[in-house]
Design an enzyme around this catalytic site. Structure first.
Site, PDB file in Angstrom:
ATOM      1  N   CYS A 143       1.042  -1.364   0.289  1.00 10.87           N
ATOM      2  CA  CYS A 143       0.023   0.415  -0.028  1.00 10.87           C
ATOM      3  C   CYS A 143       1.388   1.354  -0.029  1.00 10.87           C
ATOM      4  O   CYS A 143       1.256   1.455   1.298  1.00 10.87           O
ATOM      5  CB  CYS A 143      -0.324   0.020   1.299  1.00 10.87           C
ATOM      6  SG  CYS A 143      -1.882  -1.530   1.304  1.00 10.87           S
ATOM      7  N   ALA A 144       1.914   1.228  -1.612  1.00 13.07           N
ATOM      8  CA  ALA A 144       2.732   2.444  -1.267  1.00 13.07           C
ATOM      9  C   ALA A 144       2.609   3.641  -1.264  1.00 13.07           C
ATOM     10  O   ALA A 144       3.024   4.729  -1.247  1.00 13.07           O
ATOM     11  CB  ALA A 144       3.306   2.295  -2.434  1.00 13.07           C
TER      12      ALA A 144
ATOM     13  N   PRO B 291       1.499   7.568  -0.801  1.00 16.78           N
ATOM     14  CA  PRO B 291       2.707   8.728  -1.638  1.00 16.78           C
ATOM     15  C   PRO B 291       3.465   8.008  -2.287  1.00 16.78           C
ATOM     16  O   PRO B 291       4.408   8.529  -3.046  1.00 16.78           O
ATOM     17  CB  PRO B 291       2.071   9.807  -1.742  1.00 16.78           C
ATOM     18  CG  PRO B 291       2.645  10.516  -0.477  1.00 16.78           C
ATOM     19  CD  PRO B 291       1.578   8.793   0.318  1.00 16.78           C
TER      20      PRO B 291
ATOM     21  N   ASP C 200      -0.767   0.416  -5.265  1.00 18.69           N
ATOM     22  CA  ASP C 200      -1.359   1.098  -4.515  1.00 18.69           C
ATOM     23  C   ASP C 200      -2.737   0.668  -5.846  1.00 18.69           C
ATOM     24  O   ASP C 200      -2.619   1.257  -7.026  1.00 18.69           O
ATOM     25  CB  ASP C 200      -1.376   2.707  -4.870  1.00 18.69           C
ATOM     26  CG  ASP C 200      -1.773   3.073  -3.504  1.00 18.69           C
ATOM     27  OD1 ASP C 200      -1.766   3.424  -2.147  1.00 18.69           O
ATOM     28  OD2 ASP C 200      -3.466   3.610  -3.697  1.00 18.69           O
TER      29      ASP C 200
ATOM     30  N   ASP D 221      -4.618  -3.869  -6.779  1.00 21.42           N
ATOM     31  CA  ASP D 221      -5.620  -4.381  -5.528  1.00 21.42           C
ATOM     32  C   ASP D 221      -4.538  -4.807  -4.833  1.00 21.42           C
ATOM     33  O   ASP D 221      -4.634  -5.824  -5.039  1.00 21.42           O
ATOM     34  CB  ASP D 221      -6.778  -4.568  -5.767  1.00 21.42           C
ATOM     35  CG  ASP D 221      -7.762  -4.356  -4.463  1.00 21.42           C
ATOM     36  OD1 ASP D 221      -7.458  -5.092  -3.455  1.00 21.42           O
ATOM     37  OD2 ASP D 221      -8.940  -4.834  -4.392  1.00 21.42           O
TER      38      ASP D 221
ATOM     39  N   CYS E 228      -1.296   4.468  11.058  1.00 20.72           N
ATOM     40  CA  CYS E 228      -0.728   5.584  11.591  1.00 20.72           C
ATOM     41  C   CYS E 228      -2.154   6.255  12.576  1.00 20.72           C
ATOM     42  O   CYS E 228      -2.724   6.903  12.721  1.00 20.72           O
ATOM     43  CB  CYS E 228      -0.256   6.646  10.795  1.00 20.72           C
ATOM     44  SG  CYS E 228      -2.543   6.947   9.549  1.00 20.72           S
TER      45      CYS E 228
ATOM     46  N   LYS F  78       7.313   6.621   2.128  1.00 24.64           N
ATOM     47  CA  LYS F  78       7.933   5.199   2.873  1.00 24.64           C
ATOM     48  C   LYS F  78       9.166   4.059   1.285  1.00 24.64           C
ATOM     49  O   LYS F  78      10.075   3.199   1.587  1.00 24.64           O
ATOM     50  CB  LYS F  78       7.616   4.173   3.053  1.00 24.64           C
ATOM     51  CG  LYS F  78       6.680   4.045   4.638  1.00 24.64           C
ATOM     52  CD  LYS F  78       6.327   3.585   5.498  1.00 24.64           C
ATOM     53  CE  LYS F  78       5.723   4.423   7.014  1.00 24.64           C
ATOM     54  NZ  LYS F  78       4.424   5.033   5.897  1.00 24.64           N
TER      55      LYS F  78
END
Ligand SMILES: C[S@@+](CC[C@H](N)C(=O)[O-])C[C@H]1O[C@@H](n2cnc3c(N)ncnc32)[C@H](O)[C@@H]1O
Length: 461
Positions: A241-242, A244, A265, A292, A380, A247
């Site tokens: 799930c990269a 923007p 993403d 997905d 987060c 990381k």
């Protein structure tokens, strides 16, 4: 600061789901959590592009820039403390100033809550965030900026705003006036108010502070994630799930841009941002796809040749099982660790929806990881269900996984009463209450990191 984002649904949800009778989360502790989330962290962090420079060089550049900025604004006593993090050699930390005595100006500009939160973290005011500007305000004027935290101020409001709740954010200089903001068919972009000082005391760091290929603004726990994954040169990495790509670019730098990083993403526009971010740092090892990740495993039918399975570097999704040496699952989450939260419209039902998506993504991650490989799960947010709850579920459902320590340790352990054993609690890291403080490792956004290893042999249970 105001009560937590005026969202009773979220308050009730947190009160219900944080471990009952836990000494860490008695009633007053929940109040502490809520007010902690309303304030801005007092540290700003940059992650340095170690492929082209060092953290020490970036420290010096930022320090000299901030001194020049203060001098041009007549604030020569404003000295920020700029240092390299003692445990993360690619991380620069800037402390905040004490601006509690900052005085509001006569003329007031109203911005929306999202813009307000960014201003408290050190951003200028961009045109789309401005809701109200009184007539008679002109370019060059010094104004005060307030955030409308209840979302009642209509776009284009032109009087002194007294109707809803507003909070003082800081003072700045006008670069766009009403005719630039509200004329018919205009879609203004760019800095409309250049902030001079904010009540949070964060340095105001505009795009011109540093050349964009040198460093990136990134929260400390997010930087830690890359170090915990600790990818090696020439490995094959999946960032599930990269967007923007903050990381992702860190992983590429840690690998000296040698190896393969697949960044997925599900949203096309966001994948474009990953590509831009990689171009900004001239990275070649990252390959980004719109996909997905819950569907990213290619399930082989018929007998498989184990030799065949590891032969090739994965080209694009879906991937064969056990294709990756290391996987980062920085999961979509309720984001309740973001600070400051000035307004939040999330509903209890939305909050409840995250764990099932996170579990689906996690299942794919386990299948895609090679035996002996490393899987980092992060969020987060501060809810138990998306953090310690996910870890408990994972250990219950995947006997081929073991929970490993997350190093280096900067945050606190997992919550007591969450179901994790003492040993497991100290393997994961939780940022935010109950462990808060005034230092750069404690005054962060809320965050959670867990580290799993896929066993090479599965014990028979
Ligand atoms: C927490 S953000 C990732 C932040 C990113 N890792 C970084 O550090 O820049 C979560 C991302 O997951 C993406 N996402 C949500 N569901 C997804 C899915 N099923 N497959 C792939 N990506 C997904 C969202 O579009 C969002 O960009």
């Amino acid at each position: 600061m105001t009560r937590f984002m005026n969202n009773l649904e979220v308050e009730l949800f947190l009160k219900q789901e944080l471990p009952e009778n836990s000494e860490e989360y008695s009633g007053s502790q929940i109040e502490n959590l809520l007010s902690w989330l309303c304030t801005a962290p007092r540290f700003t962090t940059f992650r340095v592009n170690t492929l082209v420079t060092t953290a020490q060089e970036v420290c010096e550049l930022i320090a000299s820039r901030l001194i020049k900025q203060a001098a041009t604004q007549g604030r020569s006593l404003a000295v920020f403390n700029v240092t390299v993090h003692p445990k993360l050699p690619d991380t620069v930390i800037i402390g905040s100033l004490d601006e509690t005595n900052l005085k509001p100006q006569e003329r007031e500009i109203i911005v929306d809550a999202t813009c307000g939160a960014a201003v408290l973290r050190g951003a200028h005011v961009f045109a789309p965030g401005i809701m109200g500007m009184p007539t008679g305000v002109h370019c060059g004027d010094t104004v005060s900026v307030f955030a409308d935290i209840v979302g009642q101020c209509k776009k284009g409001f032109q009087k002194h705003y007294t109707q809803g709740s507003k909070i003082f954010l800081g003072n700045g200089i006008v670069h766009m006036e009403r005719k630039h903001l509200y004329a018919k068919d205009l879609k203004p972009v760019g800095v409309a108010i250049e902030m001079i000082a904010t009540v949070s005391g964060c340095p105001v760091i505009g795009a011109d502070c540093l050349s964009p290929n040198l460093a990136l603004l990134q929260n400390l726990p997010s930087i830690l994630c890359g170090h915990v994954l600790s990818p090696l040169e020439n490995e094959v990495i999946l960032d599930m799930c990269a967007a923007p790509g903050n990381k992702t670019t860190h992983l590429a730098m840690l690998m000296g841009d040698q190896g393969v990083i697949i960044a997925l993403d599900k949203t096309e526009s966001k994948v474009n941002n990953i590509v831009k971010r990689c171009q900004q740092f001239s990275l070649r090892s990252v390959h980004a796809f719109v996909y997905d990740s819950t569907k990213s495993v290619h399930i082989m039918t018929g007998p498989q040749d184990p030799q065949e399975q590891h032969k090739s570097v994965p080209q694009g999704p879906p991937f064969r099982q056990e294709s990756f040496d290391r996987i980062l699952l920085d999961a979509p989450c309720s984001a309740l660790g973001q600070r400051p939260q000035l307004a939040n419209r999330i509903t209890a039902n939305q909050l409840k929806s995250y764990p099932s998506l996170q579990r689906k993504l996690f299942q794919s991650a386990v299948l895609l990881l090679r035996p002996g490989g490393t899987l980092i799960y992060s969020t987060c947010t501060v809810t138990v269900g998306e953090n310690e709850g996910l870890v408990l579920w994972a250990l219950e459902h995947f006997s081929n996984l073991e929970l490993m320590p997350t190093v280096p340790v900067l945050g606190g352990p997992g919550l007591k009463g969450s179901g994790l054993t003492e040993e497991q609690r100290h393997c994961v890291q939780r940022f935010g209450p109950p462990l808060v403080g005034n230092d750069f490792d404690r005054d962060t956004v809320g965050f959670f990191i867990a580290h799993f290893r896929k066993k090479t042999t599965v014990g028979i249970t």
